[in-house]
Scaffold this motif. Structure first.
Motif, PDB file in Angstrom:
ATOM      1  N   TYR A 123       0.822  -1.208   0.000  1.00  0.00           N
ATOM      2  CA  TYR A 123       0.000   0.000   0.000  1.00  0.00           C
ATOM      3  C   TYR A 123       0.857   1.261   0.000  1.00  0.00           C
ATOM      4  O   TYR A 123       1.962   1.293   0.517  1.00  0.00           O
ATOM      5  CB  TYR A 123      -0.970   0.003   1.185  1.00  0.00           C
ATOM      6  CG  TYR A 123      -0.337  -0.043   2.558  1.00  0.00           C
ATOM      7  CD1 TYR A 123       0.071   1.128   3.195  1.00  0.00           C
ATOM      8  CD2 TYR A 123      -0.184  -1.245   3.239  1.00  0.00           C
ATOM      9  CE1 TYR A 123       0.631   1.103   4.461  1.00  0.00           C
ATOM     10  CE2 TYR A 123       0.379  -1.282   4.511  1.00  0.00           C
ATOM     11  CZ  TYR A 123       0.788  -0.111   5.118  1.00  0.00           C
ATOM     12  OH  TYR A 123       1.351  -0.146   6.369  1.00  0.00           O
ATOM     13  N   ASP A 124       0.307   2.276  -0.649  1.00  0.00           N
ATOM     14  CA  ASP A 124       0.938   3.584  -0.773  1.00  0.00           C
ATOM     15  C   ASP A 124       2.202   3.558  -1.615  1.00  0.00           C
ATOM     16  O   ASP A 124       3.191   4.222  -1.312  1.00  0.00           O
ATOM     17  CB  ASP A 124       1.246   4.185   0.599  1.00  0.00           C
ATOM     18  CG  ASP A 124       1.432   5.707   0.518  1.00  0.00           C
ATOM     19  OD1 ASP A 124       0.692   6.342  -0.250  1.00  0.00           O
ATOM     20  OD2 ASP A 124       2.305   6.261   1.213  1.00  0.00           O
ATOM     21  N   GLY A 125       2.150   2.797  -2.673  1.00  0.00           N
ATOM     22  CA  GLY A 125       3.276   2.757  -3.597  1.00  0.00           C
ATOM     23  C   GLY A 125       3.046   1.698  -4.659  1.00  0.00           C
ATOM     24  O   GLY A 125       2.139   0.878  -4.541  1.00  0.00           O
ATOM     25  N   GLU A 126       3.862   1.729  -5.686  1.00  0.00           N
ATOM     26  CA  GLU A 126       3.712   0.795  -6.802  1.00  0.00           C
ATOM     27  C   GLU A 126       4.950  -0.086  -6.909  1.00  0.00           C
ATOM     28  O   GLU A 126       6.069   0.411  -7.018  1.00  0.00           O
ATOM     29  CB  GLU A 126       3.500   1.564  -8.104  1.00  0.00           C
ATOM     30  CG  GLU A 126       3.221   0.683  -9.293  1.00  0.00           C
ATOM     31  CD  GLU A 126       2.881   1.476 -10.542  1.00  0.00           C
ATOM     32  OE1 GLU A 126       2.518   0.851 -11.564  1.00  0.00           O
ATOM     33  OE2 GLU A 126       2.967   2.721 -10.509  1.00  0.00           O
ATOM     34  N   ILE A 127       4.732  -1.384  -6.841  1.00  0.00           N
ATOM     35  CA  ILE A 127       5.796  -2.361  -6.992  1.00  0.00           C
ATOM     36  C   ILE A 127       5.532  -3.163  -8.257  1.00  0.00           C
ATOM     37  O   ILE A 127       4.455  -3.751  -8.414  1.00  0.00           O
ATOM     38  CB  ILE A 127       5.857  -3.331  -5.783  1.00  0.00           C
ATOM     39  CG1 ILE A 127       5.992  -2.552  -4.476  1.00  0.00           C
ATOM     40  CG2 ILE A 127       6.995  -4.327  -5.957  1.00  0.00           C
ATOM     41  CD1 ILE A 127       7.266  -1.758  -4.339  1.00  0.00           C
ATOM     42  N   LYS A 128       6.475  -3.178  -9.155  1.00  0.00           N
ATOM     43  CA  LYS A 128       6.291  -3.900 -10.413  1.00  0.00           C
ATOM     44  C   LYS A 128       6.782  -5.334 -10.238  1.00  0.00           C
ATOM     45  O   LYS A 128       7.952  -5.639 -10.417  1.00  0.00           O
ATOM     46  CB  LYS A 128       7.021  -3.186 -11.550  1.00  0.00           C
ATOM     47  CG  LYS A 128       6.466  -1.799 -11.841  1.00  0.00           C
ATOM     48  CD  LYS A 128       7.104  -1.164 -13.066  1.00  0.00           C
ATOM     49  CE  LYS A 128       6.544   0.226 -13.345  1.00  0.00           C
ATOM     50  NZ  LYS A 128       5.096   0.214 -13.568  1.00  0.00           N
ATOM     51  N   ALA A 129       5.859  -6.194  -9.852  1.00  0.00           N
ATOM     52  CA  ALA A 129       6.158  -7.611  -9.650  1.00  0.00           C
ATOM     53  C   ALA A 129       4.869  -8.402  -9.868  1.00  0.00           C
ATOM     54  O   ALA A 129       3.789  -7.941  -9.489  1.00  0.00           O
ATOM     55  CB  ALA A 129       6.708  -7.858  -8.252  1.00  0.00           C
ATOM     56  N   PRO A 178       9.010  12.272  -2.961  1.00  0.00           N
ATOM     57  CA  PRO A 178       7.945  12.633  -3.908  1.00  0.00           C
ATOM     58  C   PRO A 178       6.528  12.536  -3.354  1.00  0.00           C
ATOM     59  O   PRO A 178       5.701  13.426  -3.603  1.00  0.00           O
ATOM     60  CB  PRO A 178       8.169  11.663  -5.069  1.00  0.00           C
ATOM     61  CG  PRO A 178       9.640  11.410  -5.053  1.00  0.00           C
ATOM     62  CD  PRO A 178      10.014  11.377  -3.602  1.00  0.00           C
ATOM     63  N   VAL A 179       6.208  11.470  -2.620  1.00  0.00           N
ATOM     64  CA  VAL A 179       4.828  11.318  -2.161  1.00  0.00           C
ATOM     65  C   VAL A 179       4.438  12.456  -1.212  1.00  0.00           C
ATOM     66  O   VAL A 179       3.289  12.923  -1.238  1.00  0.00           O
ATOM     67  CB  VAL A 179       4.611   9.933  -1.498  1.00  0.00           C
ATOM     68  CG1 VAL A 179       5.393   9.806  -0.207  1.00  0.00           C
ATOM     69  CG2 VAL A 179       3.127   9.670  -1.273  1.00  0.00           C
ATOM     70  N   ILE A 180       5.359  12.929  -0.403  1.00  0.00           N
ATOM     71  CA  ILE A 180       5.049  14.040   0.499  1.00  0.00           C
ATOM     72  C   ILE A 180       4.931  15.346  -0.278  1.00  0.00           C
ATOM     73  O   ILE A 180       4.089  16.201   0.028  1.00  0.00           O
ATOM     74  CB  ILE A 180       6.104  14.153   1.621  1.00  0.00           C
ATOM     75  CG1 ILE A 180       6.143  12.855   2.432  1.00  0.00           C
ATOM     76  CG2 ILE A 180       5.796  15.328   2.535  1.00  0.00           C
ATOM     77  CD1 ILE A 180       4.827  12.462   3.087  1.00  0.00           C
ATOM     78  N   HIS A 181       5.740  15.491  -1.307  1.00  0.00           N
ATOM     79  CA  HIS A 181       5.585  16.665  -2.177  1.00  0.00           C
ATOM     80  C   HIS A 181       4.231  16.647  -2.882  1.00  0.00           C
ATOM     81  O   HIS A 181       3.671  17.705  -3.187  1.00  0.00           O
ATOM     82  CB  HIS A 181       6.718  16.708  -3.204  1.00  0.00           C
ATOM     83  CG  HIS A 181       8.007  17.240  -2.652  1.00  0.00           C
ATOM     84  ND1 HIS A 181       8.252  18.584  -2.468  1.00  0.00           N
ATOM     85  CD2 HIS A 181       9.126  16.603  -2.223  1.00  0.00           C
ATOM     86  CE1 HIS A 181       9.464  18.763  -1.970  1.00  0.00           C
ATOM     87  NE2 HIS A 181      10.013  17.565  -1.796  1.00  0.00           N
ATOM     88  N   ASP A 182       3.692  15.447  -3.130  1.00  0.00           N
ATOM     89  CA  ASP A 182       2.379  15.354  -3.758  1.00  0.00           C
ATOM     90  C   ASP A 182       1.285  15.857  -2.813  1.00  0.00           C
ATOM     91  O   ASP A 182       0.332  16.505  -3.250  1.00  0.00           O
ATOM     92  CB  ASP A 182       2.099  13.911  -4.174  1.00  0.00           C
ATOM     93  CG  ASP A 182       1.166  13.814  -5.363  1.00  0.00           C
ATOM     94  OD1 ASP A 182       1.309  14.638  -6.303  1.00  0.00           O
ATOM     95  OD2 ASP A 182       0.287  12.932  -5.375  1.00  0.00           O
ATOM     96  N   PHE A 183       1.420  15.549  -1.518  1.00  0.00           N
ATOM     97  CA  PHE A 183       0.520  16.140  -0.526  1.00  0.00           C
ATOM     98  C   PHE A 183       0.584  17.668  -0.624  1.00  0.00           C
ATOM     99  O   PHE A 183      -0.445  18.353  -0.645  1.00  0.00           O
ATOM    100  CB  PHE A 183       0.941  15.732   0.888  1.00  0.00           C
ATOM    101  CG  PHE A 183       0.480  14.394   1.366  1.00  0.00           C
ATOM    102  CD1 PHE A 183      -0.748  14.240   1.993  1.00  0.00           C
ATOM    103  CD2 PHE A 183       1.295  13.283   1.241  1.00  0.00           C
ATOM    104  CE1 PHE A 183      -1.161  13.012   2.478  1.00  0.00           C
ATOM    105  CE2 PHE A 183       0.895  12.041   1.726  1.00  0.00           C
ATOM    106  CZ  PHE A 183      -0.339  11.902   2.354  1.00  0.00           C
ATOM    107  N   THR A 340      -0.321  17.142  -9.659  1.00  0.00           N
ATOM    108  CA  THR A 340       0.434  16.098  -8.954  1.00  0.00           C
ATOM    109  C   THR A 340       1.889  16.160  -9.392  1.00  0.00           C
ATOM    110  O   THR A 340       2.194  16.572 -10.524  1.00  0.00           O
ATOM    111  CB  THR A 340      -0.149  14.698  -9.249  1.00  0.00           C
ATOM    112  OG1 THR A 340       0.662  13.702  -8.614  1.00  0.00           O
ATOM    113  CG2 THR A 340      -0.210  14.412 -10.748  1.00  0.00           C
ATOM    114  N   VAL A 341       2.779  15.735  -8.527  1.00  0.00           N
ATOM    115  CA  VAL A 341       4.193  15.672  -8.869  1.00  0.00           C
ATOM    116  C   VAL A 341       4.588  14.270  -9.288  1.00  0.00           C
ATOM    117  O   VAL A 341       5.743  14.025  -9.632  1.00  0.00           O
ATOM    118  CB  VAL A 341       5.088  16.132  -7.701  1.00  0.00           C
ATOM    119  CG1 VAL A 341       4.744  17.543  -7.274  1.00  0.00           C
ATOM    120  CG2 VAL A 341       4.990  15.163  -6.523  1.00  0.00           C
ATOM    121  N   LEU A 342       3.630  13.350  -9.271  1.00  0.00           N
ATOM    122  CA  LEU A 342       3.941  11.939  -9.528  1.00  0.00           C
ATOM    123  C   LEU A 342       3.686  11.499 -10.954  1.00  0.00           C
ATOM    124  O   LEU A 342       3.808  10.331 -11.272  1.00  0.00           O
ATOM    125  CB  LEU A 342       3.140  11.064  -8.548  1.00  0.00           C
ATOM    126  CG  LEU A 342       3.408  11.329  -7.066  1.00  0.00           C
ATOM    127  CD1 LEU A 342       2.576  10.405  -6.208  1.00  0.00           C
ATOM    128  CD2 LEU A 342       4.893  11.177  -6.745  1.00  0.00           C
TER     129      LEU A 342
END
Length: 343
Positions: A123-129, A178-183, A340-342
């Motif tokens: 959760y709260d992120g993307e894992i490519k698997a 980055p995620v905090i900058h998105d907030f 968004t910055v993401l």
């Protein structure tokens, strides 16, 4: 530092250390791959009154519905321990293994390929698997509403006796990532949507657990006449809420309902509904439909993020809540596109 602040921060530190020492976790230690067992690996300690506690609430809900569960806690500054804990529950004894957030992405990225038969939820992120179901949250959209609320408080302060009408608000973030900058991006956009004249102060603690530094940074903002400070700093944000009380001003909480933490000073809390999303994907897994190898996004349109005013003592009038909701509907309809910055 005043004695009240010392006692509060000391209690927070003792709680975090005590829970981290529990290491092995809570709940049953046995499971199985029948689809109704889940392990939650926390890259830190519960008791943050924030993000990790919200994720654990989903595990607790599943336990009450018959799931076998285990929660493993750790030292927040020890990634090697996170990895060891993750590996220890990845050998097939649990149908699902859950972990988050962005700070633990490397841990999951390294571990998941070594246990290809284990199903994970990150959760709260993307894992490519191919064996990981990733859950992301549009924190920029939820923070947009927090910015709208904060701007309304500081520009239309007749309903908010602790606000001076300074047209100044702030955001204290945890890590400079980055995620905090998105907030922050969403918060600023929400404030500017209400009034371009609103000044938004920002700073980063450099930690998700240093509540003393969170306090100091929020205090500095209140000293600069900020009427409201939004905390997006995890456990460090507890210090921000304390600073709001000590300054006689307002704060906005995050990740769990923090409205009673400093009664009368927390206007609302911006929630990523992490616990609910974990329950949702666990139920999908029961049906053999866990979206492994995919990313599911939660935003305002599907109520994956949003503000809660519950338990805030009614300090935000219904008329103001209605104004904030008008901005929400503009985002949902597409009339307003939150930056968004993401990407």
């Amino acid at each position: 530092m005043n004695s009240k602040r010392c006692r509060h921060i000391a209690l927070t530190a003792v709680l975090a250390v005590g829970l981290a020492a529990c290491g092995g976790g809570t709940g049953a230690q046995s499971g199985g791959t029948d689809g109704k067992s889940i392990a939650n690996v926390v890259p830190g300690a519960l008791g943050d009154q924030s993000f990790y506690d919200d994720a654990e609430s989903g595990v607790t809900t599943l336990k009450s519905s018959g799931y076998k569960t285990s929660t493993l806690q750790a030292d927040a500054s020890n990634p090697a321990q996170w990895k060891a804990n993750l590996q220890s529950v990845s050998t097939g004894q649990f149908g699902l293994v859950v972990m988050g957030s962005s700070t633990a992405a490397d841990t999951m990225t390294e571990t998941a390929p070594k246990f290809p038969d284990q199903k994970y939820v990150f959760y709260d992120g993307e894992i490519k698997a191919p064996n990981v179901a990733s859950l992301t949250y549009k924190q920029n959209e939820g923070s947009f509403l927090a910015g709208v609320l904060a701007a309304l408080v500081t520009t239309e302060n007749k309903d908010f006796p602790l606000a001076s009408g300074s047209k100044t608000i702030g955001l204290v973030g945890g890590m400079d990532i980055p995620v905090i900058h998105d907030f922050a991006e969403g918060f600023k956009a929400g404030a500017k949507a209400v009034s371009p004249d609103v000044k938004v102060l920002t700073s980063f603690v450099g930690s998700f657990s240093d509540s003393a530094k969170g306090y100091d940074q929020a205090k500095a903002m209140f000293d600069q006449k900020a009427d409201v400070v939004y905390q997006v700093a995890g456990g460090a944000g507890v210090g921000v809420l304390q600073a709001a009380k000590d300054a006689g001003k307002y704060a906005i909480g995050v990740d769990s309902n923090q409205n009673e933490v400093q009664a009368g000073h927390v206007l609302a809390s911006m929630l990523k509904h992490v616990g609910a999303s974990i329950v949702q994907v666990a139920k999908e897994n029961e049906k053999g439909a866990l979206p492994v190898g995919k990313t599911t996004s939660f935003g305002l349109a599907n109520d994956g993020v949003g503000l809660t005013y519950d338990d805030n003592g009614g300090i935000v009038p219904q008329a103001v809540i209605a104004k904030v909701d008008e901005y929400k509907q503009k985002v949902v309809s597409g009339e307003i596109k939150v930056p968004t910055v993401l990407g």
